[in-house]
Design a protein around this motif. Structure first.
Motif, PDB file in Angstrom:
ATOM      1  N   LEU A  24       0.813  -1.107   0.706  1.00 42.79           N
ATOM      2  CA  LEU A  24       0.030  -0.195  -0.041  1.00 42.79           C
ATOM      3  C   LEU A  24       0.953   1.543  -0.350  1.00 42.79           C
ATOM      4  O   LEU A  24       0.479   2.246  -0.126  1.00 42.79           O
ATOM      5  N   THR A  25       2.377   1.370   0.051  1.00 44.89           N
ATOM      6  CA  THR A  25       2.698   1.919   1.058  1.00 44.89           C
ATOM      7  C   THR A  25       3.331   2.747  -0.853  1.00 44.89           C
ATOM      8  O   THR A  25       4.572   3.200  -0.844  1.00 44.89           O
TER       9      THR A  25
ATOM     10  N   ASN B 201     -14.917   6.028   7.980  1.00 43.63           N
ATOM     11  CA  ASN B 201     -15.363   6.690   7.456  1.00 43.63           C
ATOM     12  C   ASN B 201     -14.688   8.612   7.419  1.00 43.63           C
ATOM     13  O   ASN B 201     -14.727   9.447   6.612  1.00 43.63           O
ATOM     14  N   SER B 202     -14.568   8.989   9.174  1.00 45.31           N
ATOM     15  CA  SER B 202     -13.376   9.648   9.194  1.00 45.31           C
ATOM     16  C   SER B 202     -12.545   9.496   8.269  1.00 45.31           C
ATOM     17  O   SER B 202     -11.595  11.099   8.243  1.00 45.31           O
ATOM     18  N   LEU B 203     -11.169   8.600   8.019  1.00 44.29           N
ATOM     19  CA  LEU B 203     -10.307   8.077   7.471  1.00 44.29           C
ATOM     20  C   LEU B 203     -10.723   9.345   6.077  1.00 44.29           C
ATOM     21  O   LEU B 203      -9.503   9.566   5.205  1.00 44.29           O
ATOM     22  N   ILE B 204     -11.510   8.280   5.540  1.00 43.11           N
ATOM     23  CA  ILE B 204     -12.216   8.553   4.392  1.00 43.11           C
ATOM     24  C   ILE B 204     -12.098  10.057   3.611  1.00 43.11           C
ATOM     25  O   ILE B 204     -11.680  10.115   2.993  1.00 43.11           O
ATOM     26  N   ARG B 205     -12.896  11.023   4.812  1.00 47.14           N
ATOM     27  CA  ARG B 205     -12.807  11.905   3.773  1.00 47.14           C
ATOM     28  C   ARG B 205     -11.860  12.465   4.487  1.00 47.14           C
ATOM     29  O   ARG B 205     -11.950  14.052   4.152  1.00 47.14           O
ATOM     30  N   ARG B 206     -10.944  12.563   4.964  1.00 45.14           N
ATOM     31  CA  ARG B 206      -9.678  13.302   5.423  1.00 45.14           C
ATOM     32  C   ARG B 206      -8.935  14.051   3.652  1.00 45.14           C
ATOM     33  O   ARG B 206      -9.476  13.835   2.907  1.00 45.14           O
ATOM     34  N   LYS B 207      -8.661  15.483   4.054  1.00 49.08           N
ATOM     35  CA  LYS B 207      -8.571  16.166   3.260  1.00 49.08           C
ATOM     36  C   LYS B 207      -7.201  15.732   2.672  1.00 49.08           C
ATOM     37  O   LYS B 207      -6.811  15.605   1.554  1.00 49.08           O
ATOM     38  N   VAL B 208      -6.307  15.496   3.052  1.00 43.88           N
ATOM     39  CA  VAL B 208      -4.304  15.061   3.898  1.00 43.88           C
ATOM     40  C   VAL B 208      -4.342  13.875   4.858  1.00 43.88           C
ATOM     41  O   VAL B 208      -4.753  14.308   6.225  1.00 43.88           O
ATOM     42  N   SER B 209      -3.240  13.412   4.067  1.00 42.81           N
ATOM     43  CA  SER B 209      -3.013  12.414   5.809  1.00 42.81           C
ATOM     44  C   SER B 209      -1.958  12.532   6.214  1.00 42.81           C
ATOM     45  O   SER B 209      -0.808  13.139   6.101  1.00 42.81           O
ATOM     46  N   SER B 210      -2.408  12.853   7.693  1.00 42.94           N
ATOM     47  CA  SER B 210      -1.163  13.665   8.640  1.00 42.94           C
ATOM     48  C   SER B 210      -1.347  12.282   9.451  1.00 42.94           C
ATOM     49  O   SER B 210      -0.326  12.249  11.242  1.00 42.94           O
ATOM     50  N   LEU B 211      -1.295  11.389   9.246  1.00 34.22           N
ATOM     51  CA  LEU B 211      -1.818  10.263  10.367  1.00 34.22           C
ATOM     52  C   LEU B 211      -0.369   9.126   9.830  1.00 34.22           C
ATOM     53  O   LEU B 211       0.060   8.848   8.965  1.00 34.22           O
ATOM     54  N   ASN B 212       0.221   8.952  11.001  1.00 33.43           N
ATOM     55  CA  ASN B 212       0.848   7.170  10.705  1.00 33.43           C
ATOM     56  C   ASN B 212       0.696   6.246   9.967  1.00 33.43           C
ATOM     57  O   ASN B 212      -0.192   5.761  10.483  1.00 33.43           O
ATOM     58  N   LYS B 213       0.638   5.803   9.089  1.00 29.68           N
ATOM     59  CA  LYS B 213       0.231   5.283   7.462  1.00 29.68           C
ATOM     60  C   LYS B 213       0.737   3.549   8.547  1.00 29.68           C
ATOM     61  O   LYS B 213       0.208   2.621   8.191  1.00 29.68           O
ATOM     62  N   ASP B 214       1.096   3.609   9.387  1.00 24.49           N
ATOM     63  CA  ASP B 214       1.458   2.103   9.433  1.00 24.49           C
ATOM     64  C   ASP B 214       0.458   1.769  10.566  1.00 24.49           C
ATOM     65  O   ASP B 214      -0.120   0.781  10.331  1.00 24.49           O
ATOM     66  N   LEU B 215       0.162   2.364  11.253  1.00 27.24           N
ATOM     67  CA  LEU B 215      -0.950   2.630  12.159  1.00 27.24           C
ATOM     68  C   LEU B 215      -2.282   2.469  11.433  1.00 27.24           C
ATOM     69  O   LEU B 215      -3.250   2.007  12.241  1.00 27.24           O
ATOM     70  N   VAL B 216      -2.329   3.864  10.711  1.00 28.96           N
ATOM     71  CA  VAL B 216      -3.709   4.077  10.178  1.00 28.96           C
ATOM     72  C   VAL B 216      -4.241   2.616   9.487  1.00 28.96           C
ATOM     73  O   VAL B 216      -4.846   2.175   9.542  1.00 28.96           O
TER      74      VAL B 216
END
Length: 347
Positions: free
Chosen positions: A251-252, A314-329
């Motif tokens: 995925l990355t 739902n919240s993840l899908i609607r995010r504008k940009v990703s500022s989260l840790n991709k591994d944890l997501v």
């Protein structure tokens, strides 16, 4: 020729005819369908022609994830001049939930005092996340997937429709593509994925993610995601970590945020189907028709998904940009279904 969106287009345009300086919002779950309806509304103008599409239509879309102040300034300049022909000028603003704070405040001023010839159309898949002062100044229309093309899809592909239905239901462009073309060869490819091992599916996933996501690739991507998810749910705790690492690497490999969101959308579609089976008799609303037997088995075993996990997806899908840790997501996405399976196996 009557189109699938003509009914709602007529409703919207009747309101436009009666109004001066009007702002409307098209809201729903399908960005592609909202875009089509917005353009259909403009082309419904009897005085519309190709020349006016250059002078009297402005389309605004997010740049680098957001709609900023510069786009609003262009809109203000656009509406300073009267239409070239006809009585109205049109601005379509896609993904309106992506306004920056500065842009939203500037846009609000335009909404408060639009010129009499202005027709402003917003599209949004996350209407409630837009500031209330903008929402209160727009006539909102809920745009749902039309029933007629879905019926035509079922009639055209019969028992094989189950392999493409979920994507067609969620993406109107794919739906039109499947109705317009003969995709039997693509469907056979989707069926082939069911027999592939986990590592083979990951290789197919990486190959698809290399280039732009075409309509054909959207069908394949969803099916690969589905088969990967089934293998996670079927797997044991001892294999989970190695499978997770392999999936994370896949995925990355390209556009990480886009890849993760697409994977989350597939998980969400499955999560939406489960309570329909377990708590209602409205099985005609199930979209993952190719998973029906598997989903019934899961529900019969006591499988369930927590509301908190669904809201998080739902919240993840609607995010504008990703500022989260991709591994944890990615870990949480696959855990949404896998942890429920483990809980039920060892209850």
């Amino acid at each position: 020729m009557k189109t699938f969106t003509e009914e709602i287009t007529n409703r919207i345009f009747r309101l436009i005819i009666k109004s001066e300086g009007i702002s409307l919002a098209l809201i729903g779950e399908q960005a592609s369908l909202l875009k089509k309806v917005a353009l259909d509304v403009v082309e419904h103008d009897l005085e519309w022609n190709a020349r006016r599409s250059v002078e009297d239509l402005m389309i605004v879309e997010p740049a680098d994830g957001n709609i900023g102040i510069n786009e609003i300034k262009k809109l203000e300049s656009f509406f300073m001049h009267r239409p070239l022909g006809g009585q109205r000028k049109y601005a379509i603003i896609h993904d309106a939930e992506r306004f920056t704070t500065e842009a939203a405040n500037a846009f609000l001023k335009l909404l408060e005092e639009p010129p009499y010839y202005a027709v402003i159309l917003l599209t949004s898949i996350s209407w409630n996340s837009i500031i209330s002062t903008i929402r209160s100044r727009c006539f909102a229309f809920d745009v749902k997937t039309p029933e007629e093309p879905l019926k035509q899809l079922k009639a055209k592909y019969r028992e094989k429709v189950k392999y493409i239905y979920a994507v067609c239901y969620s993406d109107f462009k794919v739906l039109e593509f499947c109705l317009d073309k003969d995709i039997e060869n693509i469907i056979n490819e989707l069926i082939r994925y069911e027999s592939l091992e986990f590592t083979e599916l990951l290789k197919e996933l990486i190959e698809i993610e290399k280039d732009d996501l075409t309509l054909e690739k959207r069908l394949k991507l969803h099916k690969i995601h589905v088969e990967l998810i089934r293998r996670f749910v079927k797997g044991s705790k001892s294999k989970f970590f190695s499978m997770f690492v392999a999936l994370k690497d896949a995925l990355t490999a390209g556009n990480t945020f886009s890849n993760i969101r697409e994977f989350a959308k597939t998980v969400r579609s499955i999560v939406q189907d489960i309570p329909i089976i377990s708590h209602t008799s409205y099985w005609n609303r199930i979209v993952n028709l190719d998973l029906l037997e598997w989903l019934i088995e899961l529900v019969d075993s006591g499988f369930s998904v927590e509301e908190e996990d669904y809201l998080w997806l739902n919240s993840l899908i609607r995010r504008k940009v990703s500022s989260l840790n991709k591994d944890l997501v990615i870990y949480r996405i696959v855990s949404v279904l896998a942890k429920s399976a483990w809980r039920d196996k060892h209850a």
